[in-house]
Design a protein around this motif. Structure first.
Motif, short mmCIF file in Angstrom:
data_model
loop_
_atom_site.label_atom_id
_atom_site.label_comp_id
_atom_site.label_asym_id
_atom_site.label_seq_id
_atom_site.Cartn_x
_atom_site.Cartn_y
_atom_site.Cartn_z
N PRO A 110 0.82 -1.22 0.00
CA PRO A 110 0.00 0.00 0.00
C PRO A 110 0.85 1.26 0.00
O PRO A 110 1.89 1.34 0.66
CB PRO A 110 -0.80 -0.12 1.29
CG PRO A 110 0.06 -0.95 2.19
CD PRO A 110 0.77 -1.92 1.28
N ALA A 111 0.41 2.22 -0.77
CA ALA A 111 1.09 3.51 -0.81
C ALA A 111 0.72 4.33 0.42
O ALA A 111 1.42 5.27 0.78
CB ALA A 111 0.69 4.27 -2.07
N GLN A 112 -0.36 3.95 1.05
CA GLN A 112 -0.79 4.65 2.26
C GLN A 112 -1.32 3.63 3.26
O GLN A 112 -1.47 2.46 2.95
CB GLN A 112 -1.85 5.68 1.93
CG GLN A 112 -3.07 5.07 1.22
CD GLN A 112 -4.01 6.15 0.71
OE1 GLN A 112 -3.82 7.34 0.98
NE2 GLN A 112 -5.00 5.78 -0.04
N GLN A 113 -1.59 4.09 4.45
CA GLN A 113 -2.09 3.21 5.51
C GLN A 113 -3.46 2.63 5.09
O GLN A 113 -4.30 3.33 4.54
CB GLN A 113 -2.25 3.96 6.82
CG GLN A 113 -2.70 3.10 7.96
CD GLN A 113 -2.76 3.87 9.28
OE1 GLN A 113 -2.30 4.99 9.39
NE2 GLN A 113 -3.31 3.24 10.28
N VAL A 114 -3.63 1.35 5.37
CA VAL A 114 -4.87 0.67 5.07
C VAL A 114 -5.65 0.50 6.36
O VAL A 114 -5.11 0.00 7.35
CB VAL A 114 -4.61 -0.73 4.42
CG1 VAL A 114 -5.93 -1.44 4.18
CG2 VAL A 114 -3.82 -0.56 3.13
N ASN A 115 -6.88 0.93 6.35
CA ASN A 115 -7.71 0.83 7.55
C ASN A 115 -8.91 -0.05 7.21
O ASN A 115 -9.75 0.29 6.40
CB ASN A 115 -8.18 2.23 7.97
CG ASN A 115 -8.90 2.20 9.30
OD1 ASN A 115 -8.90 1.21 10.00
ND2 ASN A 115 -9.50 3.34 9.65
#
Length: 163
Positions: free
Chosen positions: A157-162
């Motif tokens: 992921p390029a960003q945090q996964v929630n």
């Protein structure tokens, strides 16, 4: 809906044939049709209503004499319907159980009468020797597939996964 109807047709015909083969005592009725007693939970949703219509349509086009009962969300109605099917000496019984427990006695009555029973859509907590098959979802496997998809989809992921 067309594919769903075709699937139900194949499932009903194939399952009935398999169930009847497992119980050599039964043959198709005098009309040459398989007599299927089917008890539906009720019509609590559009999906359930569509499922009922699909089953009725599939039976009509598959040489199946369908005896249909709507349980109206009550187990006692469903047990009464299953006992009626046993008394009618149908070739096979299929039903979507309203609840998971409380089926042992009526399933034993069907088994004693030599009538194979198929569970559809929902399982029961009963001795598995009291029914010949289950047509429904494997929710545990569905969860595993969803988890595998999430892992694959977000492996880098390029960003945090929630979740």
């Amino acid at each position: 809906m067309k594919h769903t109807r075709r699937l139900h047709c194949l499932l009903l015909a194939g399952t009935c044939a398999t169930a009847l083969a497992a119980c050599s005592k039964h043959e198709a009725g005098e009309s040459g049709k398989i007599v299927l007693g089917f008890s539906q939970i009720g019509a609590e949703s559009e999906w359930r209503t569509a499922n009922t219509e699909s089953i009725k349509s599939a039976a009509a086009t598959s040489n199946i004499d369908l005896r249909f009962a709507d349980a109206q969300q009550k187990q006692e109605n469903q047990i009464k319907a299953l006992r009626s099917f046993i008394a009618q000496k149908v070739d096979v019984i299929a039903f979507s159980p309203v609840v998971e427990t409380g089926w042992d006695t009526v399933l034993m009555e069907a088994k004693t009468a030599g009538i194979p029973v198929i569970l559809t859509d929902r399982a029961v907590s009963a001795d598995a020797s009291l029914y010949v098959g289950f047509i429904g979802s494997d929710f545990i496997e569905e969860g595993r597939k969803a988890a595998r998809w999430v892992v694959e989809q977000f492996k880098d992921p390029a960003q945090q996964v929630n979740i």
